[in-house]
Each structure stands twice: as structure tokens, then as C-alpha cells.
Design a protein around this motif. Structure first.
Motif, PDB file in Angstrom:
ATOM      1  N   GLN A 162       0.816  -1.218   0.000  1.00 45.32           N
ATOM      2  CA  GLN A 162       0.000   0.000   0.000  1.00 45.32           C
ATOM      3  C   GLN A 162       0.845   1.261   0.000  1.00 45.32           C
ATOM      4  OE1 GLN A 162      -2.544  -0.367   3.436  1.00 45.32           O
ATOM      5  NE2 GLN A 162      -3.595  -2.176   2.655  1.00 45.32           N
ATOM      6  N   VAL A 163       2.046   1.182   0.593  1.00 43.79           N
ATOM      7  CA  VAL A 163       2.885   2.381   0.712  1.00 43.79           C
ATOM      8  C   VAL A 163       4.106   2.344  -0.207  1.00 43.79           C
ATOM      9  CG1 VAL A 163       2.136   2.782   3.075  1.00 43.79           C
ATOM     10  CG2 VAL A 163       4.195   1.418   2.655  1.00 43.79           C
ATOM     11  N   ASP A 164       4.480   1.157  -0.678  1.00 46.37           N
ATOM     12  CA  ASP A 164       5.648   1.031  -1.544  1.00 46.37           C
ATOM     13  C   ASP A 164       5.463  -0.198  -2.429  1.00 46.37           C
ATOM     14  OD1 ASP A 164       8.095   0.956  -2.778  1.00 46.37           O
ATOM     15  OD2 ASP A 164       9.292   0.908  -0.952  1.00 46.37           O
ATOM     16  N   SER A 165       4.640  -0.038  -3.454  1.00 45.03           N
ATOM     17  CA  SER A 165       4.304  -1.178  -4.321  1.00 45.03           C
ATOM     18  C   SER A 165       5.516  -1.704  -5.080  1.00 45.03           C
ATOM     19  CB  SER A 165       3.205  -0.766  -5.307  1.00 45.03           C
ATOM     20  OG  SER A 165       3.644   0.323  -6.117  1.00 45.03           O
ATOM     21  N   VAL A 166       6.460  -0.822  -5.399  1.00 49.23           N
ATOM     22  CA  VAL A 166       7.644  -1.243  -6.150  1.00 49.23           C
ATOM     23  C   VAL A 166       8.484  -2.221  -5.330  1.00 49.23           C
ATOM     24  CG1 VAL A 166       9.797  -0.473  -7.224  1.00 49.23           C
ATOM     25  CG2 VAL A 166       7.703   0.872  -7.516  1.00 49.23           C
ATOM     26  N   THR A 167       8.768  -1.852  -4.089  1.00 46.57           N
ATOM     27  CA  THR A 167       9.545  -2.737  -3.220  1.00 46.57           C
ATOM     28  C   THR A 167       8.774  -4.012  -2.918  1.00 46.57           C
ATOM     29  OG1 THR A 167      10.705  -0.870  -2.218  1.00 46.57           O
ATOM     30  CG2 THR A 167      10.711  -2.945  -0.998  1.00 46.57           C
ATOM     31  N   ALA A 168       7.486  -3.895  -2.635  1.00 45.84           N
ATOM     32  CA  ALA A 168       6.670  -5.072  -2.311  1.00 45.84           C
ATOM     33  C   ALA A 168       6.642  -6.062  -3.462  1.00 45.84           C
ATOM     34  CB  ALA A 168       5.253  -4.635  -1.955  1.00 45.84           C
ATOM     35  N   SER A 169       6.663  -5.564  -4.694  1.00 42.74           N
ATOM     36  CA  SER A 169       6.561  -6.449  -5.855  1.00 42.74           C
ATOM     37  C   SER A 169       7.775  -7.353  -6.016  1.00 42.74           C
ATOM     38  CB  SER A 169       6.372  -5.616  -7.134  1.00 42.74           C
ATOM     39  OG  SER A 169       7.543  -4.857  -7.419  1.00 42.74           O
ATOM     40  N   ARG A 170       8.916  -6.940  -5.460  1.00 39.33           N
ATOM     41  CA  ARG A 170      10.119  -7.769  -5.593  1.00 39.33           C
ATOM     42  C   ARG A 170      10.425  -8.571  -4.324  1.00 39.33           C
ATOM     43  NH1 ARG A 170      14.570  -5.500  -3.178  1.00 39.33           N
ATOM     44  NH2 ARG A 170      14.523  -3.273  -2.673  1.00 39.33           N
ATOM     45  N   LEU A 171       9.549  -8.494  -3.326  1.00 40.65           N
ATOM     46  CA  LEU A 171       9.760  -9.244  -2.094  1.00 40.65           C
ATOM     47  C   LEU A 171       8.680 -10.302  -1.926  1.00 40.65           C
ATOM     48  CD1 LEU A 171      10.619  -6.407   0.471  1.00 40.65           C
ATOM     49  CD2 LEU A 171      12.192  -7.806  -0.881  1.00 40.65           C
ATOM     50  N   LYS A 172       9.073 -11.445  -1.394  1.00 40.41           N
ATOM     51  CA  LYS A 172       8.101 -12.483  -1.092  1.00 40.41           C
ATOM     52  C   LYS A 172       7.372 -12.124   0.206  1.00 40.41           C
ATOM     53  CE  LYS A 172      10.634 -16.205  -3.397  1.00 40.41           C
ATOM     54  NZ  LYS A 172      11.270 -17.542  -3.247  1.00 40.41           N
ATOM     55  N   PRO A 173       6.112 -12.518   0.324  1.00 43.01           N
ATOM     56  CA  PRO A 173       5.328 -12.153   1.516  1.00 43.01           C
ATOM     57  C   PRO A 173       5.946 -12.600   2.836  1.00 43.01           C
ATOM     58  CG  PRO A 173       3.886 -12.920  -0.219  1.00 43.01           C
ATOM     59  CD  PRO A 173       5.289 -13.172  -0.704  1.00 43.01           C
ATOM     60  N   ASN A 174       6.696 -13.703   2.816  1.00 45.31           N
ATOM     61  CA  ASN A 174       7.298 -14.194   4.057  1.00 45.31           C
ATOM     62  C   ASN A 174       8.751 -13.758   4.243  1.00 45.31           C
ATOM     63  OD1 ASN A 174       5.202 -15.669   5.405  1.00 45.31           O
ATOM     64  ND2 ASN A 174       5.307 -17.149   3.724  1.00 45.31           N
ATOM     65  N   ASP A 175       9.220 -12.851   3.388  1.00 38.32           N
ATOM     66  CA  ASP A 175      10.591 -12.343   3.538  1.00 38.32           C
ATOM     67  C   ASP A 175      10.573 -11.300   4.656  1.00 38.32           C
ATOM     68  OD1 ASP A 175      13.167 -11.441   3.321  1.00 38.32           O
ATOM     69  OD2 ASP A 175      13.127 -11.237   1.141  1.00 38.32           O
ATOM     70  N   SER A 176      10.479 -11.787   5.886  1.00 37.95           N
ATOM     71  CA  SER A 176      10.248 -10.902   7.032  1.00 37.95           C
ATOM     72  C   SER A 176      11.320  -9.838   7.191  1.00 37.95           C
ATOM     73  CB  SER A 176      10.143 -11.734   8.316  1.00 37.95           C
ATOM     74  OG  SER A 176      11.312 -12.513   8.513  1.00 37.95           O
ATOM     75  N   GLN A 177      12.584 -10.208   6.990  1.00 34.99           N
ATOM     76  CA  GLN A 177      13.669  -9.258   7.213  1.00 34.99           C
ATOM     77  C   GLN A 177      13.564  -8.057   6.284  1.00 34.99           C
ATOM     78  OE1 GLN A 177      17.567 -11.005   6.862  1.00 34.99           O
ATOM     79  NE2 GLN A 177      18.626  -9.179   7.566  1.00 34.99           N
ATOM     80  N   ARG A 178      13.323  -8.311   5.008  1.00 37.25           N
ATOM     81  CA  ARG A 178      13.286  -7.215   4.037  1.00 37.25           C
ATOM     82  C   ARG A 178      11.963  -6.447   4.095  1.00 37.25           C
ATOM     83  NH1 ARG A 178      16.416 -11.215   1.931  1.00 37.25           N
ATOM     84  NH2 ARG A 178      18.474 -10.584   1.142  1.00 37.25           N
ATOM     85  N   VAL A 179      10.875  -7.159   4.345  1.00 33.64           N
ATOM     86  CA  VAL A 179       9.588  -6.470   4.496  1.00 33.64           C
ATOM     87  C   VAL A 179       9.650  -5.532   5.699  1.00 33.64           C
ATOM     88  CG1 VAL A 179       7.147  -6.769   5.055  1.00 33.64           C
ATOM     89  CG2 VAL A 179       8.233  -8.262   3.366  1.00 33.64           C
ATOM     90  N   GLN A 180      10.212  -6.032   6.787  1.00 32.59           N
ATOM     91  CA  GLN A 180      10.343  -5.209   7.983  1.00 32.59           C
ATOM     92  C   GLN A 180      11.195  -3.973   7.710  1.00 32.59           C
ATOM     93  OE1 GLN A 180      13.141  -6.328  11.107  1.00 32.59           O
ATOM     94  NE2 GLN A 180      11.460  -6.227  12.584  1.00 32.59           N
ATOM     95  N   ARG A 181      12.311  -4.152   7.025  1.00 38.34           N
ATOM     96  CA  ARG A 181      13.208  -3.025   6.739  1.00 38.34           C
ATOM     97  C   ARG A 181      12.514  -1.979   5.867  1.00 38.34           C
ATOM     98  NH1 ARG A 181      16.476   0.862   8.120  1.00 38.34           N
ATOM     99  NH2 ARG A 181      18.099   1.352   6.608  1.00 38.34           N
ATOM    100  N   ALA A 182      11.785  -2.440   4.848  1.00 39.46           N
ATOM    101  CA  ALA A 182      11.103  -1.493   3.958  1.00 39.46           C
ATOM    102  C   ALA A 182      10.036  -0.700   4.713  1.00 39.46           C
ATOM    103  CB  ALA A 182      10.483  -2.247   2.784  1.00 39.46           C
ATOM    104  N   LEU A 183       9.279  -1.370   5.590  1.00 40.00           N
ATOM    105  CA  LEU A 183       8.278  -0.673   6.393  1.00 40.00           C
ATOM    106  C   LEU A 183       8.944   0.287   7.374  1.00 40.00           C
ATOM    107  CD1 LEU A 183       5.796  -3.596   7.116  1.00 40.00           C
ATOM    108  CD2 LEU A 183       5.301  -1.526   5.798  1.00 40.00           C
ATOM    109  N   GLU A 184      10.066  -0.144   7.932  1.00 41.31           N
ATOM    110  CA  GLU A 184      10.796   0.703   8.871  1.00 41.31           C
ATOM    111  C   GLU A 184      11.275   1.982   8.173  1.00 41.31           C
ATOM    112  OE1 GLU A 184      14.620   0.042  11.802  1.00 41.31           O
ATOM    113  OE2 GLU A 184      14.778  -0.592   9.719  1.00 41.31           O
TER     114      GLU A 184
END
Length: 333
Positions: A162-184
């Protein structure tokens, strides 16, 4: 707003150039570095190795990280190995500062630094700096982790979309480390990580960044992917027979450790941890660990192939492996 201080690359003309040996997992980086160190010793020079590996920094992660043996560490000085407890967090920014400092200290001793490893985010930070992204914020990270425990990382990934579709599109839903970093990053700056990286494209190691003139980049890139996968399979089986499960059992006795820490998210450790938690059986653990290892190697090669001007050698070709060593010898100064 807290922002990360700019990491100035080592571009001073009085500083010597530095050899950096990279490649996917299992490509033989340590072997090449040790061979170079042995040659240096034969001509009266002393090499000190700087590890560029996100798992080797942790104490107690020995077998699954393919950490250099005690004999190898006794034969050649190694840096950035066993410097943290697995409850701690190490960052690319910290590596860049540590590597720069160590290169200077090693030169002051009259020795030669060689950087060796395959953590390409560390490479980007060291070679190009990380000026656009903020440092980690412990409070925000804890809050994100707590939220993830409530709704799960796939839901957190949806929030990221919702806030960064570009980054989300290249990350898997369970890639917790990178999803967390992008949200941070979004919470700290109010901007999507993808926008910040786009503002400084030369800092994104996957955007074809040129190699700084003070680095001789030696990239070991196996041409035979099937052979590499077979080697990795054999290596993991050796790890299992050599006590990897027992190593993780010992780690699990540390009440400060949990599955979401970077150390435990390392390839191999995460899968064995899940096995010991009863989430998967031994066969599934082995399959998932090998799949994760292959994916890691694929990501590393993707990073490498985007770096213009790298010196590429096939470690499975004896002539090219010799050429890689000869290239390093020529630039050993």
C-alpha cells in the motif's frame, strides 16, 4: 528525523587499492583467498582477510555458515568473524565502517587487506556508501515485529504494498527481514524505500554501479549451475553429519534467541530451527535448506552481473581459477 551519516568511500589517493573476492555461496572464495595468502607469505608479504559475510560475524554459527576452520584462522588473520552474539544485529552500514577502518589499520601494520565474501548489500555499502537510507530504529523494529506476530508477515507485506508497491513487488510475503526493513524506512522517512533508492541509483548495487578505482573486484561465477547445486547439496549433507543440528540445538538453549533474529534467519539455520520446533520433518528441512541455498546463490549472481567492469572467472575451470589467482597476485600490493 534521524538519518544515517554518509559513509565516505576510500578514495584518497594515498590509500592503496584493495582486492575484493566475491561470488555466490559455494564458489570457492575462501580457497582462493587462502591460496593468495599462502603465495604472499612465500614472497615475504602478509595478508589479512576481512570477511564480507553476514553469518560469519556471529559466535556459535560455525558449521552452517561454513566458517573458516580453526586451522585456516590460525594460518591467516581473519577479521569480522565471531564478533557478535547471535542475539545482536549487524548492518551493512556498520560493515562499511568496519571494513574501511580495518583496511587502514592493516595497511598501517605494513600488511595487505583482502576483502572476501558474498553478502552483496555489504559490498554496496563499502564500495558506494549508504547515504539515502536511515539507520535501523530499534523501537520501530520491535513494534513491527509485535504487529507481525499478531497478523503475520503476509499481511505486513500487504501493508507494504500500500505504501511502496515497487519494493513489495520484488519481495516475497514471508521475507520478514526485508519487508520489515522497507516498512521501517517508510515509517522513519515518510518515503518509500524504492523512491529513496531511485534518488541515488548509483548506490543501489543492482543498478550496474561501476567499481570504484580503489577496488580490484574478483568475481568467481560458476558456469555449470548443476555442478554448483550438486556441490552445495554435498556440502549441506556434510554439515548435517558434522553436527549442524546439534549446533542449532545448542543455540536454542539461549533464551534470548528466536526465529526472527538475523542470525537465525541465515540460510540453513532457519530450516533446522523449524525442524527442531516440529514445524517440518527432517526431509522437508533438508529440501527447504537446499532450495534456500540455491536461491541465495541466484540472488548473489544477479547482484554480481549488474556490476560493470568486474573481473569474472569460472572457479570450475582450472585455467580460469589459475587466472584468477594470477590476477590477484599481480594486484597484491
Amino acid at each position: 528525523m534521524q538519518t544515517e551519516p554518509y559513509i565516505q568511500p576510500m578514495q584518497s589517493p594515498e590509500l592503496f587499492s584493495t582486492i575484493c573476492i566475491v561470488g555466490p555461496t559455494g564458489a570457492g572464495k575462501t580457497h582462493l583467498a587462502m591460496s593468495l595468502a599462502e603465495y604472499a607469505k612465500s614472497i615475504g608479504l602478509t595478508v589479512e582477510l576481512i570477511s564480507m559475510d553476514s553469518a560469519l560475524v556471529y559466535r556459535g554459527l560455525d558449521i552452517g555458515s561454513a566458517k573458516p576452520t580453526k586451522a585456516e584462522q590460525a594460518a591467516v588473520i581473519h577479521h569480522l568473524i565471531d564478533i557478535l552474539d547471535p542475539t545482536e544485529v549487524y548492518s551493512a552500514a556498520r560493515f562499511a565502517k568496519d571494513a574501511k577502518r580495518l583496511c587502514e589499520e592493516i595497511r598501517m601494520r605494513g600488511n595487505i587487506p583482502i576483502v572476501v565474501g558474498g553478502t552483496m548489500l555489504y559490498w554496496r555499502a563499502w564500495a558506494h556508501g549508504l547515504s539515502s537510507l536511515p539507520p535501523a530504529n530499534p523501537e520501530i523494529r520491535v513494534r513491527l515485529e509485535e504487529r507481525a506476530k499478531e497478523i503475520g508477515w503476509p499481511a505486513m507485506h500487504e501493508r507494504l504494498a500500500q505504501v511502496d508497491s515497487v519494493t513489495a513487488s520484488r519481495l516475497k510475503p514471508n521475507d520478514s527481514q526485508r519487508v520489515q526493513r522497507a516498512l521501517e524506512v517508510y515509517e522513519i522517512t515518510g518515503k518509500p524505500m524504492s523512491s529513496l533508492l531511485a534518488e541515488s541509483p548509483s548506490e543501489d548495487g543492482r543498478e550496474g554501479s561501476a567499481i570504484p578505482p580503489w577496488i580490484h573486484l574478483v568475481s568467481l561465477e560458476p558456469s555449470d549451475r548443476a555442478r554448483l547445486h550438486l556441490n552445495l547439496e554435498k556440502r549441506f549433507d556434510v554439515m548435517l553429519s558434522g553436527g549442524l543440528i546439534e549446533e542449532v540445538e545448542l543455540l536454542k538453549k539461549n533464551i534470548g534467541l528466536h526465529a526472527d533474529l538475523p542470525a537465525i534467519r541465515s540460510v540453513g539455520y532457519r530450516q533446522v530451527w523449524e525442524y527442531l520446533d516440529g514445524q517440518i520433518d527432517r526431509e522437508q528441512m533438508r529440501y527447504k535448506a537446499l532450495a534456500a541455498t540455491r536461491q541465495l546463490g541466484k540472488r548473489q549472481l544477479t547482484w554480481l552481473r549488474a556490476i560493470a567492469g568486474r573481473n569474472t572467472f569460472d572457479p570450475f575451470n582450472p585455467d580460469e581459477l589459475k587466472a584468477a589467482l594470477d590476477y590477484c597476485k599481480q594486484n597484491l600490493k
